[in-house]
Write a protein that holds these residues in place. Structure first.
Motif, PDB file in Angstrom:
ATOM      1  N   GLY A  67       0.781  -1.219   0.000  1.00 29.54           N
ATOM      2  CA  GLY A  67       0.000   0.000   0.000  1.00 29.54           C
ATOM      3  C   GLY A  67       0.811   1.266   0.000  1.00 29.54           C
ATOM      4  N   ARG A  68       0.543   2.137   0.948  1.00 24.77           N
ATOM      5  CA  ARG A  68       1.202   3.432   1.054  1.00 24.77           C
ATOM      6  C   ARG A  68       2.676   3.309   1.412  1.00 24.77           C
ATOM      7  N   SER A  69       3.088   2.107   1.819  1.00 24.10           N
ATOM      8  CA  SER A  69       4.467   1.895   2.271  1.00 24.10           C
ATOM      9  C   SER A  69       5.358   1.261   1.219  1.00 24.10           C
ATOM     10  N   LEU A  70       4.800   0.871   0.084  1.00 27.26           N
ATOM     11  CA  LEU A  70       5.582   0.201  -0.961  1.00 27.26           C
ATOM     12  C   LEU A  70       6.501   1.198  -1.651  1.00 27.26           C
ATOM     13  N   LEU A  71       7.797   0.883  -1.692  1.00 31.07           N
ATOM     14  CA  LEU A  71       8.795   1.727  -2.333  1.00 31.07           C
ATOM     15  C   LEU A  71       9.204   1.119  -3.677  1.00 31.07           C
ATOM     16  N   PRO A  72       9.682   1.935  -4.611  1.00 29.66           N
ATOM     17  CA  PRO A  72       9.937   1.450  -5.972  1.00 29.66           C
ATOM     18  C   PRO A  72      10.890   0.259  -6.066  1.00 29.66           C
ATOM     19  N   HIS A  73      11.849   0.171  -5.155  1.00 31.26           N
ATOM     20  CA  HIS A  73      12.849  -0.894  -5.253  1.00 31.26           C
ATOM     21  C   HIS A  73      12.403  -2.200  -4.594  1.00 31.26           C
ATOM     22  N   GLN A  74      11.212  -2.231  -3.995  1.00 28.79           N
ATOM     23  CA  GLN A  74      10.802  -3.371  -3.183  1.00 28.79           C
ATOM     24  C   GLN A  74       9.960  -4.378  -3.956  1.00 28.79           C
ATOM     25  N   THR A  75      10.067  -5.649  -3.531  1.00 21.02           N
ATOM     26  CA  THR A  75       9.212  -6.717  -4.040  1.00 21.02           C
ATOM     27  C   THR A  75       7.950  -6.753  -3.193  1.00 21.02           C
ATOM     28  N   ARG A  76       6.814  -6.665  -3.816  1.00 19.64           N
ATOM     29  CA  ARG A  76       5.549  -6.547  -3.088  1.00 19.64           C
ATOM     30  C   ARG A  76       5.354  -7.690  -2.095  1.00 19.64           C
ATOM     31  N   GLY A  77       5.169  -7.313  -0.837  1.00 19.77           N
ATOM     32  CA  GLY A  77       4.832  -8.281   0.194  1.00 19.77           C
ATOM     33  C   GLY A  77       5.932  -9.209   0.646  1.00 19.77           C
ATOM     34  N   LEU A  78       7.151  -9.029   0.136  1.00 20.03           N
ATOM     35  CA  LEU A  78       8.207 -10.003   0.412  1.00 20.03           C
ATOM     36  C   LEU A  78       8.810  -9.830   1.798  1.00 20.03           C
ATOM     37  N   VAL A  79       8.743 -10.886   2.601  1.00 20.17           N
ATOM     38  CA  VAL A  79       9.491 -10.979   3.855  1.00 20.17           C
ATOM     39  C   VAL A  79      10.063 -12.378   3.947  1.00 20.17           C
ATOM     40  N   ARG A  80      11.131 -12.532   4.702  1.00 16.14           N
ATOM     41  CA  ARG A  80      11.726 -13.842   4.942  1.00 16.14           C
ATOM     42  C   ARG A  80      11.291 -14.424   6.275  1.00 16.14           C
ATOM     43  N   SER A  81      10.691 -13.590   7.116  1.00 13.70           N
ATOM     44  CA  SER A  81      10.142 -14.008   8.406  1.00 13.70           C
ATOM     45  C   SER A  81       9.058 -13.020   8.778  1.00 13.70           C
ATOM     46  N   ILE A  82       7.968 -13.518   9.356  1.00 15.16           N
ATOM     47  CA  ILE A  82       6.931 -12.569   9.741  1.00 15.16           C
ATOM     48  C   ILE A  82       7.378 -11.689  10.913  1.00 15.16           C
ATOM     49  N   THR A  83       8.474 -12.049  11.589  1.00 16.32           N
ATOM     50  CA  THR A  83       8.997 -11.184  12.644  1.00 16.32           C
ATOM     51  C   THR A  83       9.524  -9.870  12.079  1.00 16.32           C
ATOM     52  N   GLU A  84       9.755  -9.809  10.760  1.00 15.35           N
ATOM     53  CA  GLU A  84      10.170  -8.539  10.156  1.00 15.35           C
ATOM     54  C   GLU A  84       9.114  -7.462  10.345  1.00 15.35           C
ATOM     55  N   TYR A  85       7.856  -7.856  10.544  1.00 16.41           N
ATOM     56  CA  TYR A  85       6.792  -6.876  10.755  1.00 16.41           C
ATOM     57  C   TYR A  85       6.741  -6.344  12.188  1.00 16.41           C
ATOM     58  N   PHE A  86       7.399  -7.030  13.105  1.00 14.20           N
ATOM     59  CA  PHE A  86       7.273  -6.643  14.504  1.00 14.20           C
ATOM     60  C   PHE A  86       7.756  -5.217  14.790  1.00 14.20           C
ATOM     61  N   PRO A  87       8.862  -4.742  14.175  1.00 11.75           N
ATOM     62  CA  PRO A  87       9.299  -3.373  14.484  1.00 11.75           C
ATOM     63  C   PRO A  87       8.260  -2.307  14.159  1.00 11.75           C
ATOM     64  N   GLU A  88       7.524  -2.448  13.027  1.00 12.86           N
ATOM     65  CA  GLU A  88       6.539  -1.412  12.738  1.00 12.86           C
ATOM     66  C   GLU A  88       5.316  -1.520  13.641  1.00 12.86           C
ATOM     67  N   ILE A  89       4.966  -2.749  14.059  1.00 14.11           N
ATOM     68  CA  ILE A  89       3.872  -2.859  15.025  1.00 14.11           C
ATOM     69  C   ILE A  89       4.301  -2.265  16.364  1.00 14.11           C
ATOM     70  N   ASP A  90       5.526  -2.571  16.779  1.00 14.42           N
ATOM     71  CA  ASP A  90       6.060  -1.972  18.008  1.00 14.42           C
ATOM     72  C   ASP A  90       5.985  -0.448  17.937  1.00 14.42           C
ATOM     73  N   ALA A  91       6.439   0.112  16.815  1.00 13.29           N
ATOM     74  CA  ALA A  91       6.475   1.570  16.663  1.00 13.29           C
ATOM     75  C   ALA A  91       5.071   2.151  16.659  1.00 13.29           C
ATOM     76  N   ALA A  92       4.144   1.500  15.951  1.00 14.20           N
ATOM     77  CA  ALA A  92       2.767   1.997  15.897  1.00 14.20           C
ATOM     78  C   ALA A  92       2.126   1.970  17.281  1.00 14.20           C
ATOM     79  N   VAL A  93       2.305   0.878  18.012  1.00 15.79           N
ATOM     80  CA  VAL A  93       1.709   0.772  19.343  1.00 15.79           C
ATOM     81  C   VAL A  93       2.316   1.810  20.282  1.00 15.79           C
TER      82      VAL A  93
END
Length: 307
Positions: A67-93
């Motif tokens: 969505g609003r966070s996708l940057l031109p150099h990135q592969t859509r939705g690609l992560v190697r671990s779902i823990t990669e999402y934890f920092p942004e959830i931590d920051a949002a909370v």
């Protein structure tokens, strides 16, 4: 009007990473944080309105590479671990907790899987007061041999951005979008009718997360799991796709729901689609009724300012 905050995150193997926190507020001490699913982003304004009408501030997080966070150099939705999402959830909370005494996470599909494992990691810290999970991605909706094949993704291929040779169906998108057979308007560039490509690394990450959940989590807050009463496997759009989950198997969702923690309420919604709040009006009305009932009973119990 929504406000938007870009959360700067440490770079990953593709370079710069950001997440985007959007919000609408009524000045409440209570808040909800929404997490979207795969091939998704926040666009469900009626969901935000539901919370706002009940005096609850609303936040939504467009996760990295969506969505609003996708940057031109990135592969859509690609992560190697779902823990990669934890920092942004931590920051949002952290941001939300600055002004709110209560935070509930409302998460859909892959977001529901991520939210469950995140909440398990932060148990005992008082960061979240409840999880409301909408068709969480608790297992693969494929025959058992294909699930086994996914579990064998342990080669270097599983850490690459190579797309897997799986067929692309537009049936779910066709059932939702106003330009096809649905009633919803959203950006087809950010949420294509045929979805994103499925990459080996992403699928391996999902299976590791699901196996972790199947082994049993210990989420220490009340959990609501909403799912359809009916699943349906279709390749092309049929009218029945608008009254069933054609992405996941609701029986699997119900089976694994109690593995999230000791206090789980699972409610099956007749004629609901995969994103329950995008169902036809009778089903989504029931879903919102169940959501309100659960929040009043378990999240805001004893709070005279309940919604």
């Amino acid at each position: 009007m929504y406000e938007s905050t870009v959360l700067q995150l440490p770079p990953d193997y593709e370079g710069e990473v950001v997440a985007t926190l959007v919000s609408r507020r009524v000045g409440s001490s209570r808040a909800v944080l929404y997490l979207h699913g795969f091939t998704d982003y926040f666009f469900q304004d009626h969901l935000a309105e539901h919370y706002l009408d009940r005096g609850i501030d609303f936040y939504a997080l467009d996760l990295r590479k969506y969505g609003r966070s996708l940057l031109p150099h990135q592969t859509r939705g690609l992560v190697r671990s779902i823990t990669e999402y934890f920092p942004e959830i931590d920051a949002a909370v952290r941001v939300i907790r600055e002004d709110h005494d209560s935070v509930t996470i409302n998460a859909h599909s892959t977001g529901g899987l991520v939210a469950a494992l995140w909440a398990d990691r932060v148990r005992g810290k008082g960061l979240v007061d409840g999880l409301a999970l909408n068709s969480p991605f608790l297992d693969l909706n494929v025959p058992a041999p294909m699930r086994l094949a996914a579990d064998l993704l342990k080669t270097p291929l599983s850490y690459t951005a190579r797309a897997l040779p799986v067929g692309i169906s537009t049936a779910y998108g066709d059932s939702l979008h106003r330009s096809r057979h649905g009633e919803w308007e959203y950006d087809l560039e950010l949420k294509p009718l045929g979805g994103f490509s499925v990459h080996a690394a992403w699928l391996a990450a999902i299976r590791r997360a699901q196996r972790r959940l199947h082994a049993g989590l210990s989420v220490d807050v009340p959990v609501l799991v909403l799912a359809s009463t009916k699943g349906l496997r279709v390749k092309d759009f049929v009218p029945e796709a608008q009254s069933a989950d054609i992405v996941l198997d609701p029986r699997q969702i119900a089976r694994w729901a109690t593995a999230i923690g000791p206090h789980v309420t699972c409610v099956r919604i007749a004629d609901a689609v995969h994103d329950v709040v995008l169902s036809a009006e009778p089903a989504r009305k029931q879903a919102f009724t169940e959501l309100d009932r659960w929040m009043n009973a378990f999240v805001y119990q004893g709070n005279e300012n309940r919604p």
